[in-house]
Structure formats: C-alpha cells, structure tokens
Design an enzyme around this catalytic site. Structure first.
Site, short mmCIF file in Angstrom:
data_model
loop_
_atom_site.label_atom_id
_atom_site.label_comp_id
_atom_site.label_asym_id
_atom_site.label_seq_id
_atom_site.Cartn_x
_atom_site.Cartn_y
_atom_site.Cartn_z
N ILE A 121 0.89 -1.16 0.00
CA ILE A 121 0.00 0.00 0.00
C ILE A 121 0.92 1.21 0.00
O ILE A 121 1.80 1.33 0.85
CB ILE A 121 -0.96 -0.01 1.21
CG1 ILE A 121 -1.85 1.24 1.21
CG2 ILE A 121 -0.22 -0.17 2.52
CD1 ILE A 121 -2.94 1.20 2.30
N SER A 122 0.76 2.07 -0.98
CA SER A 122 1.67 3.21 -1.13
C SER A 122 1.57 4.14 0.07
O SER A 122 0.54 4.21 0.76
CB SER A 122 1.34 4.00 -2.40
OG SER A 122 1.59 3.23 -3.55
#
Length: 219
Positions: free
Chosen positions: A63-64
């Site tokens: 997840i960025s």
C-alpha cells in the site's frame, strides 16, 4: 475491523503532515480525513497505518505511502474533478476508497487473485459502490470505456497505449513511467486523437505487470 477504534486523531495527524508536504487540494485532504486507512492493512500493521510510509500487503505488493496516494490523486482531481475513473492495481483497495470519497464512479482492476479477494471484502464491508475486476490491468476495461480518468498505481515501462485509447476526450491518465528503480510521474490528457504530456516528480513503485507492462519476471 474496529480493534483500533476509529483512529480519527491519527488520521488528522496524517492530513496535517500531507499539508506540510505540499498537498493543498481541499477535496483531497477531506477524503484522507474520511477514509479509514487502517482498515486496508492487516491487524499487526494497523498501529502504523497513518505513518507516511509504504507497507506490505502481501504477494510482493505494498500500500503506497499516504503522500504518494495524495499526490497522484491531486494530479487527477485538479484536471478532471468528476466522472468515471479506472484504477489499475486495486492492491489493498485504499486508493479506490479515496476516489469513491471524492465522488467519482470508480472501476478498479487487480491481477492478483488474493489481493482482489481481500480488497473486495473490505470494500464490500464498507458498502462502497466500487466496480471490481480480476485480470490484466494493462488491457484496461474496454467494455466500460471511455473513462474520464485513469490512475495507474504501479510502474509502467512505457506509455500504456491501450489505456490511453480508453480515455474519453479530455480525459486524464496519471501513471509513473520509467525503469524498475525510479519512475517519473506522468499526466497524459487526451485531446481528440492527440495526447498532451506533463512530467512531475520521481517515485519508486512496484512494477506494472501484464501484457503491456513488465513481465512476471520483470522483463
């Protein structure tokens, strides 16, 4: 899903940090205040969900970091504030939830079955009307095209021509383009059969795999 509570304070601290980093769009900041990021990571990671860093979500994916999501989202919102948006790379489902909070009609594609199923469970639990597909995101979603916006959350080795062809006239594609070590955030706007380009900061994403991306062995 409520083990860590609502975490509203942590979310507000994250938004304050995004403002310090230069995110100014009020709609984007409101979406980040609203969407509960901790619901999109596993139980062990939830205490750290609002720190500004990428986090593993399994299957070699992440997840960025919030800043990256906010940066890409701002580029889209400032050029195409409403309409139908296709996300390439569902991942955890967080980016799709942000887009939904901004009022877009959201479509998202994920190629990894485990992530597709996990994200689907969270999005369904939150009752978000995000349309999902399992498959090769580099090929887009031709049955639902054209799109007002397309956002690619993985590193493309070159301009994704098929995705560009699925933009509506005036539509905007946000995609990191480059090699496996570093990519330049690129905004491509369709003007009839012509495409305009804007180049922004460099980032490092996981590779975009598929028939028009990197191969499964990153070749």
């Amino acid at each position: 899903m409520q083990q860590n509570g609502d975490m509203a304070r942590e979310r507000q601290e994250m938004v304050a940090q995004l403002e310090l980093y230069g995110i100014r769009n009020a709609r984007v900041l409101d979406a980040f205040r609203t969407v509960r990021r901790h619901l999109f990571v596993d139980e062990e990671s939830r205490p750290y969900a609002y720190s500004d860093g990428a986090m593993s979500i399994g299957f070699g994916q992440t997840i960025s970091q919030p800043y990256t999501v906010a940066y890409m989202t701002s580029l889209l919102v400032e050029r195409r504030p409403s309409g139908r948006v296709l996300e390439i790379g569902t991942g955890s489902g967080y980016q799709a939830a942000i887009l939904d909070a901004l009022g877009y009609e959201v479509f998202t594609i994920e190629r990894i079955a485990g992530l597709y199923e996990a994200a689907g469970r969270v999005l369904d639990a939150l009752e978000l009307p995000v349309q999902r597909r399992l498959g090769d995101g580099t090929l887009g979603w031709p049955e639902e095209a054209p799109f007002d916006g397309i956002i690619v959350t993985a590193a493309a080795p070159h301009e994704p021509r098929t995705l560009m062809s699925q933009l509506a006239d005036g539509g905007v594609l946000v995609v990191p383009v480059g090699d496996l070590g570093s990519q330049q955030m690129t905004v491509i706007r369709r003007r009839g059969e012509r495409f305009e380009h804007e180049l922004f900061h460099s980032f490092a994403f996981v590779p975009l795999c598929g028939s028009e991306g990197w191969g499964d062995n990153n070749e």
